[in-house]
Scaffold this motif. Sequence first.
Motif, PDB file in Angstrom:
ATOM      1  N   GLY A  13       0.773  -1.231   0.000  1.00 30.68           N
ATOM      2  CA  GLY A  13       0.000   0.000   0.000  1.00 30.68           C
ATOM      3  C   GLY A  13       0.804   1.280   0.000  1.00 30.68           C
ATOM      4  N   VAL A  14       2.153   1.209   0.120  1.00 26.98           N
ATOM      5  CA  VAL A  14       2.902   2.465   0.196  1.00 26.98           C
ATOM      6  C   VAL A  14       3.131   3.057  -1.189  1.00 26.98           C
ATOM      7  CG1 VAL A  14       4.033   1.776   2.340  1.00 26.98           C
ATOM      8  CG2 VAL A  14       5.180   1.354   0.150  1.00 26.98           C
ATOM      9  N   GLY A  15       3.018   2.239  -2.241  1.00 27.74           N
ATOM     10  CA  GLY A  15       3.136   2.730  -3.602  1.00 27.74           C
ATOM     11  C   GLY A  15       4.572   2.984  -4.026  1.00 27.74           C
ATOM     12  N   TYR A  68      18.424   2.928  -3.976  1.00 27.80           N
ATOM     13  CA  TYR A  68      17.075   2.380  -4.146  1.00 27.80           C
ATOM     14  C   TYR A  68      16.453   2.046  -2.798  1.00 27.80           C
ATOM     15  CZ  TYR A  68      13.272  -0.629  -5.733  1.00 27.80           C
ATOM     16  OH  TYR A  68      12.035  -1.183  -5.956  1.00 27.80           O
ATOM     17  N   TYR A  69      15.173   2.315  -2.685  1.00 27.01           N
ATOM     18  CA  TYR A  69      14.396   1.896  -1.508  1.00 27.01           C
ATOM     19  C   TYR A  69      13.194   1.112  -2.024  1.00 27.01           C
ATOM     20  CZ  TYR A  69      11.962   1.971   2.943  1.00 27.01           C
ATOM     21  OH  TYR A  69      11.334   1.599   4.102  1.00 27.01           O
ATOM     22  N   PRO A  70      13.019  -0.127  -1.575  1.00 26.02           N
ATOM     23  CA  PRO A  70      11.946  -0.970  -2.121  1.00 26.02           C
ATOM     24  C   PRO A  70      10.543  -0.597  -1.678  1.00 26.02           C
ATOM     25  CG  PRO A  70      13.714  -2.276  -1.112  1.00 26.02           C
ATOM     26  CD  PRO A  70      13.895  -0.859  -0.675  1.00 26.02           C
ATOM     27  N   GLY A  71      10.429   0.374  -0.794  1.00 29.75           N
ATOM     28  CA  GLY A  71       9.121   0.744  -0.256  1.00 29.75           C
ATOM     29  C   GLY A  71       8.900   0.105   1.098  1.00 29.75           C
ATOM     30  N   VAL A 104       6.821   5.125   2.992  1.00 27.16           N
ATOM     31  CA  VAL A 104       7.854   5.646   2.088  1.00 27.16           C
ATOM     32  C   VAL A 104       7.753   4.868   0.784  1.00 27.16           C
ATOM     33  CG1 VAL A 104      10.318   5.972   1.684  1.00 27.16           C
ATOM     34  CG2 VAL A 104       9.383   6.290   3.977  1.00 27.16           C
ATOM     35  N   PRO A 105       7.439   5.524  -0.328  1.00 32.14           N
ATOM     36  CA  PRO A 105       7.262   4.810  -1.596  1.00 32.14           C
ATOM     37  C   PRO A 105       8.584   4.281  -2.137  1.00 32.14           C
ATOM     38  CG  PRO A 105       7.183   7.183  -1.952  1.00 32.14           C
ATOM     39  CD  PRO A 105       7.245   6.984  -0.475  1.00 32.14           C
ATOM     40  N   SER A 106       8.487   3.213  -2.908  1.00 29.16           N
ATOM     41  CA  SER A 106       9.689   2.707  -3.563  1.00 29.16           C
ATOM     42  C   SER A 106      10.158   3.716  -4.594  1.00 29.16           C
ATOM     43  CB  SER A 106       9.397   1.360  -4.235  1.00 29.16           C
ATOM     44  OG  SER A 106       8.458   1.513  -5.281  1.00 29.16           O
ATOM     45  N   GLY A 107      11.443   3.748  -4.800  1.00 28.88           N
ATOM     46  CA  GLY A 107      12.014   4.686  -5.754  1.00 28.88           C
ATOM     47  C   GLY A 107      13.493   4.829  -5.523  1.00 28.88           C
ATOM     48  N   TRP A 108      14.102   5.732  -6.261  1.00 28.92           N
ATOM     49  CA  TRP A 108      15.533   5.985  -6.189  1.00 28.92           C
ATOM     50  C   TRP A 108      15.752   7.357  -5.551  1.00 28.92           C
ATOM     51  CZ3 TRP A 108      18.971   2.260  -7.966  1.00 28.92           C
ATOM     52  CH2 TRP A 108      18.395   1.212  -8.692  1.00 28.92           C
ATOM     53  N   TYR A 109      16.633   7.407  -4.561  1.00 27.53           N
ATOM     54  CA  TYR A 109      16.849   8.634  -3.798  1.00 27.53           C
ATOM     55  C   TYR A 109      18.335   9.027  -3.844  1.00 27.53           C
ATOM     56  CZ  TYR A 109      12.157   7.642  -2.061  1.00 27.53           C
ATOM     57  OH  TYR A 109      10.803   7.379  -1.973  1.00 27.53           O
ATOM     58  N   ASN A 110      18.600  10.294  -3.620  1.00 27.78           N
ATOM     59  CA  ASN A 110      19.991  10.752  -3.710  1.00 27.78           C
ATOM     60  C   ASN A 110      20.814  10.388  -2.489  1.00 27.78           C
ATOM     61  OD1 ASN A 110      18.712  12.649  -2.004  1.00 27.78           O
ATOM     62  ND2 ASN A 110      20.179  14.253  -2.574  1.00 27.78           N
ATOM     63  N   PHE A 155      10.463  13.229   5.418  1.00 34.59           N
ATOM     64  CA  PHE A 155       9.139  12.753   5.031  1.00 34.59           C
ATOM     65  C   PHE A 155       8.158  13.918   4.956  1.00 34.59           C
ATOM     66  CE2 PHE A 155       4.839  11.450   5.819  1.00 34.59           C
ATOM     67  CZ  PHE A 155       4.689  10.357   4.970  1.00 34.59           C
ATOM     68  N   ASN A 156       8.131  14.731   5.976  1.00 30.21           N
ATOM     69  CA  ASN A 156       7.176  15.838   5.998  1.00 30.21           C
ATOM     70  C   ASN A 156       7.413  16.840   4.875  1.00 30.21           C
ATOM     71  OD1 ASN A 156       5.818  14.863   8.222  1.00 30.21           O
ATOM     72  ND2 ASN A 156       6.969  16.069   9.699  1.00 30.21           N
ATOM     73  N   ALA A 157       8.691  17.076   4.548  1.00 33.02           N
ATOM     74  CA  ALA A 157       9.009  18.084   3.546  1.00 33.02           C
ATOM     75  C   ALA A 157       8.885  17.555   2.120  1.00 33.02           C
ATOM     76  CB  ALA A 157      10.430  18.608   3.779  1.00 33.02           C
TER      77      ALA A 157
END
Length: 251
Positions: A124-126, A154-157, A165-171, A192-194
């Motif tokens: 459900g985190v997308g 990479y973070y798998p979510g 926290v959605p899956s995706g690639w972060y710096n 997260f908030n920002a």
Amino acid sequence: MELWLTLLVIAVVVIVFVVHSNKRRAERELADAEAEARRLYERLGGQTMNLTAPGDDLAAGQALADAGERYTAAGSQLESASSIRQYRLACETSIEGLHYIRAARTAMGMDPGPEVPALPGQRGVGSLSEPVSAEVEGRSYTGSPTPDDENRHYYPGGRVDGRPVPSGWYNTPWWQPALAGVGGAMVGVMVFNAMLAPAYAGGMVEGASADAAGDGGDAGADAGGEGGDAGDGGGDFGGDFGGGDFGGFDF
């Protein structure tokens, strides 16, 4: 008297049968859990050892390094496992590693391979569908649905300190400092908030459940209400998000 003795014998036989059956069932369940943990571990090992990222593909190289860390961790968990719960933890570590393998393959333009089971914290985190960015404490944080030279972690979510926290690639792997305790957890919450709460609220996360989107909206509202206290908000952040608990994903 003979009737009572007969009933007693029958009761004893039934008890022995039930105890024996429960023991055999428990042994089967333990053996099944071990077999599943070893199957996933071997699958991860095969993928990890057979993939090599080009030297200039920083994102794929980082994802493979993360997968290798999970492979080592799962091996250690298997060596000491003696209960179903411990074997399940080893399963989750291997599954996490397999998600990194898929990310590495995608970054290298390869077929991602077979589907990998979802971990509880991922549901459900997308996933990011658009680039996101924010400035926190004078530092820039960015995320992207696809890897590039800047966003190569990479973070798998999952959930970090209870927040989706959605899956995706972060710096930068900004979620990791939460392991260090309250101080690190504050950074994760502020990021997260920002960055991610507005992403959820603005529809920049694909496949998020209503609960996850609601968490993002609530966090955005909280961030707006508490923005003026950010400089001295250690008590608020520490009280709400202390301890570095990664929720379902458990780094």
